[in-house]
Design a protein around this motif. Structure first.
Motif, PDB file in Angstrom:
ATOM      1  N   ARG A 267      -1.679  18.165  27.180  1.00  0.00           N
ATOM      2  CA  ARG A 267      -0.353  17.756  26.719  1.00  0.00           C
ATOM      3  C   ARG A 267       0.264  18.829  25.824  1.00  0.00           C
ATOM      4  O   ARG A 267       1.454  19.143  25.922  1.00  0.00           O
ATOM      5  N   LEU A 268      -0.560  19.409  24.942  1.00  0.00           N
ATOM      6  CA  LEU A 268      -0.067  20.455  24.056  1.00  0.00           C
ATOM      7  C   LEU A 268       0.429  21.658  24.862  1.00  0.00           C
ATOM      8  O   LEU A 268       1.417  22.310  24.489  1.00  0.00           O
ATOM      9  N   PHE A 269      -0.215  21.927  25.989  1.00  0.00           N
ATOM     10  CA  PHE A 269       0.152  23.072  26.818  1.00  0.00           C
ATOM     11  C   PHE A 269       1.573  22.937  27.369  1.00  0.00           C
ATOM     12  O   PHE A 269       2.169  23.920  27.809  1.00  0.00           O
ATOM     13  N   GLY A 270       2.134  21.759  27.286  1.00  0.00           N
ATOM     14  CA  GLY A 270       3.523  21.561  27.686  1.00  0.00           C
ATOM     15  C   GLY A 270       4.499  22.422  26.900  1.00  0.00           C
ATOM     16  O   GLY A 270       5.640  22.628  27.342  1.00  0.00           O
ATOM     17  N   LEU A 271       4.061  22.966  25.764  1.00  0.00           N
ATOM     18  CA  LEU A 271       4.964  23.804  24.969  1.00  0.00           C
ATOM     19  C   LEU A 271       5.354  25.091  25.700  1.00  0.00           C
ATOM     20  O   LEU A 271       6.345  25.734  25.348  1.00  0.00           O
ATOM     21  N   ILE A 272       4.604  25.465  26.737  1.00  0.00           N
ATOM     22  CA  ILE A 272       4.973  26.682  27.469  1.00  0.00           C
ATOM     23  C   ILE A 272       6.217  26.468  28.328  1.00  0.00           C
ATOM     24  O   ILE A 272       6.795  27.430  28.827  1.00  0.00           O
ATOM     25  N   ARG A 273       6.623  25.214  28.489  1.00  0.00           N
ATOM     26  CA  ARG A 273       7.757  24.910  29.366  1.00  0.00           C
ATOM     27  C   ARG A 273       9.015  24.536  28.598  1.00  0.00           C
ATOM     28  O   ARG A 273       9.954  23.995  29.177  1.00  0.00           O
ATOM     29  N   VAL A 274       9.075  24.828  27.293  1.00  0.00           N
ATOM     30  CA  VAL A 274      10.261  24.435  26.520  1.00  0.00           C
ATOM     31  C   VAL A 274      11.468  25.305  26.845  1.00  0.00           C
ATOM     32  O   VAL A 274      12.609  24.887  26.661  1.00  0.00           O
ATOM     33  N   GLY A 275      11.245  26.517  27.327  1.00  0.00           N
ATOM     34  CA  GLY A 275      12.357  27.417  27.629  1.00  0.00           C
ATOM     35  C   GLY A 275      13.149  26.957  28.843  1.00  0.00           C
ATOM     36  O   GLY A 275      12.581  26.513  29.841  1.00  0.00           O
ATOM     37  N   ASP A 276      14.452  27.051  28.751  1.00  0.00           N
ATOM     38  CA  ASP A 276      15.345  26.650  29.847  1.00  0.00           C
ATOM     39  C   ASP A 276      15.143  27.583  31.041  1.00  0.00           C
ATOM     40  O   ASP A 276      15.422  28.780  30.955  1.00  0.00           O
ATOM     41  N   PRO A 277      14.667  27.074  32.185  1.00  0.00           N
ATOM     42  CA  PRO A 277      14.408  27.945  33.337  1.00  0.00           C
ATOM     43  C   PRO A 277      15.674  28.548  33.941  1.00  0.00           C
ATOM     44  O   PRO A 277      15.589  29.478  34.743  1.00  0.00           O
ATOM     45  N   ASP A 278      16.846  28.037  33.558  1.00  0.00           N
ATOM     46  CA  ASP A 278      18.089  28.635  34.046  1.00  0.00           C
ATOM     47  C   ASP A 278      18.422  29.947  33.336  1.00  0.00           C
ATOM     48  O   ASP A 278      19.278  30.702  33.816  1.00  0.00           O
ATOM     49  N   ARG A 279      17.776  30.206  32.217  1.00  0.00           N
ATOM     50  CA  ARG A 279      18.106  31.433  31.492  1.00  0.00           C
ATOM     51  C   ARG A 279      16.896  32.318  31.194  1.00  0.00           C
ATOM     52  O   ARG A 279      17.060  33.422  30.660  1.00  0.00           O
ATOM     53  N   MET A 280      15.695  31.869  31.514  1.00  0.00           N
ATOM     54  CA  MET A 280      14.506  32.694  31.250  1.00  0.00           C
ATOM     55  C   MET A 280      13.415  32.355  32.233  1.00  0.00           C
ATOM     56  O   MET A 280      13.393  31.265  32.833  1.00  0.00           O
ATOM     57  N   GLY A 281      12.470  33.283  32.385  1.00  0.00           N
ATOM     58  CA  GLY A 281      11.312  33.062  33.228  1.00  0.00           C
ATOM     59  C   GLY A 281      10.224  32.285  32.509  1.00  0.00           C
ATOM     60  O   GLY A 281      10.247  32.125  31.281  1.00  0.00           O
ATOM     61  N   ARG A 282       9.235  31.846  33.289  1.00  0.00           N
ATOM     62  CA  ARG A 282       8.154  31.051  32.715  1.00  0.00           C
ATOM     63  C   ARG A 282       7.337  31.856  31.709  1.00  0.00           C
ATOM     64  O   ARG A 282       6.859  31.316  30.713  1.00  0.00           O
ATOM     65  N   TYR A 283       7.158  33.148  31.974  1.00  0.00           N
ATOM     66  CA  TYR A 283       6.365  33.963  31.048  1.00  0.00           C
ATOM     67  C   TYR A 283       7.060  34.073  29.692  1.00  0.00           C
ATOM     68  O   TYR A 283       6.417  33.961  28.636  1.00  0.00           O
ATOM     69  N   GLY A 318      12.371  24.137  18.136  1.00  0.00           N
ATOM     70  CA  GLY A 318      12.148  22.786  17.618  1.00  0.00           C
ATOM     71  C   GLY A 318      11.294  21.949  18.553  1.00  0.00           C
ATOM     72  O   GLY A 318      10.453  21.151  18.109  1.00  0.00           O
ATOM     73  N   ALA A 319      11.481  22.133  19.852  1.00  0.00           N
ATOM     74  CA  ALA A 319      10.687  21.400  20.828  1.00  0.00           C
ATOM     75  C   ALA A 319       9.215  21.809  20.761  1.00  0.00           C
ATOM     76  O   ALA A 319       8.319  20.984  20.987  1.00  0.00           O
ATOM     77  N   VAL A 320       8.954  23.083  20.452  1.00  0.00           N
ATOM     78  CA  VAL A 320       7.564  23.521  20.256  1.00  0.00           C
ATOM     79  C   VAL A 320       6.937  22.756  19.108  1.00  0.00           C
ATOM     80  O   VAL A 320       5.793  22.288  19.202  1.00  0.00           O
ATOM     81  N   ARG A 321       7.679  22.598  18.022  1.00  0.00           N
ATOM     82  CA  ARG A 321       7.145  21.850  16.872  1.00  0.00           C
ATOM     83  C   ARG A 321       6.840  20.409  17.269  1.00  0.00           C
ATOM     84  O   ARG A 321       5.848  19.827  16.804  1.00  0.00           O
ATOM     85  N   ASP A 322       7.662  19.810  18.117  1.00  0.00           N
ATOM     86  CA  ASP A 322       7.397  18.438  18.563  1.00  0.00           C
ATOM     87  C   ASP A 322       6.052  18.353  19.286  1.00  0.00           C
ATOM     88  O   ASP A 322       5.292  17.393  19.096  1.00  0.00           O
TER      89      ASP A 322
END
Length: 330
Positions: A267-283, A318-322
């Motif tokens: 569940r914690l690993f979900g923090l890798i997906r906080v970035g908006d995929p419309d403006r940045m890559g997954r890495y 902020g979503a990372v902190r959540d």
């Protein structure tokens, strides 16, 4: 690089086998959790030495078994050569023999990787981690030449890094077993996500002290059940204590505890997906997420990532902190 490129030896040269130690006593390469250390950067993208020193101390205090510099999580493909070397020097200085330091040799071709290997040997590495060559298509026979050449030139334990998502070549299990039997490979870091293939390699390699590590964050418990000697998780920068607990539970055969810890980490690993995929890559999202989490945890001073990665915005940070709060880390 300031180190001169060495003469390439005959591809058929057989290196002397390094002692790998008893499989259960630690040996040259110990089992356990070996995080691929993030590379903290200042806002102007120089090495942030105080943050890197704090990060290494944080990981050591958690009980990790080694530190892996210049891996994928360490942004190795983005870093100038001299910055790679300075990061290795800092990590080796903090480790100071407490745990082995692994140096990533990620680069496209054997001559370039040899330069990184000789520099790593000079500046404090205890072991080396290399992928297959990439960019140009590579045949398994050429991959074998690559690893044999590295091992003949630099007298440090060498681990193969199987990451087909990045180098577009899956290391054949039979080749790994062959090179292990020759004493060329002391271990494997498997980031392929192929648990069945990992299990097959584990069954094929019959070399005392050979270490097979999983690079997965989300099914490390399954890899341990399949015979992994340890875990090399990028998320281990953020929660090294959790991965050490998972590893310890798995080693004692407490699979229920290991699975429960894995679910929290998943569940914690979900923090890798906080970035908006419309403006940045997954890495960008993943490395930015790890670094933002470490800023929230008071380990890093800045969440800066290498160019051309896109930084997280305030809402994403902020979503990372959540995610950290849900995992009980802030």
């Amino acid at each position: 690089m300031t180190d001169a490129s060495p003469a390439v030896p005959e591809a058929t040269a057989q290196p002397a086998t390094l002692p790998q130690g008893d499989p259960d006593s630690g040996g040259v390469i110990p089992p356990g959790v070996i995080p691929p250390v993030c590379t903290p950067l200042t806002p102007d993208r120089d090495l942030d030495i105080p943050s890197l020193e704090r990060l290494c101390g944080f990981l050591l205090d958690a009980g990790v078994s080694g530190l892996f510099v210049a891996g994928s999580t360490g942004e190795a493909a983005y870093l100038p050569d001299e910055l790679r070397i300075r990061a290795l020097q800092v990590v080796a200085g903090v480790a100071s023999g407490q745990v082995p330091v692994f140096a990533g040799l990620i680069d496209t071709t054997t001559p370039r990787v040899l330069q990184h290997a000789r520099a790593a040997e000079k500046h404090g590495a205890d072991a080396l981690v290399a992928t297959a060559p990439f960019y140009a298509p590579t045949h398994p026979a050429e991959i074998a030449v690559h690893f044999r050449t590295l091992r003949a030139v630099v007298n440090l334990p060498l681990l193969a890094y199987d990451i087909p998502s990045a180098v577009h070549t899956k290391l054949p299990g039979a080749l790994v077993a062959e090179l292990a039997a020759e004493g060329v490979l002391a271990g494997l870091k498997d980031s392929s996500g192929d648990i069945d293939g990992f299990r097959a390699v584990r069954a094929m390699v019959d070399v005392p002290g050979f270490r097979a590590f999983t690079g997965t964050e989300t099914h490390a418990d399954l890899a341990m059940f399949a015979g992994a000697d340890g875990i090399v998780p990028g998320l281990g920068n953020v929660d090294p204590h959790g991965y050490v607990r998972l590893f310890t539970a798995a080693r004692r055969g407490d699979w229920a505890t290991a699975a429960a810890e894995q679910e929290r980490l998943r569940r914690l690993f979900g923090l890798i997906r906080v970035g908006d995929p419309d403006r940045m890559g997954r890495y960008s999202s993943a490395i930015g997420g790890f670094k933002a989490a470490l800023v929230h945890r008071g380990v890093l001073d800045h969440p800066t990532t290498s160019l051309p990665m896109i930084p997280l915005n305030a809402d994403e940070i902020g979503a990372v902190r959540d995610h950290l709060a849900e995992a009980g880390l802030v």
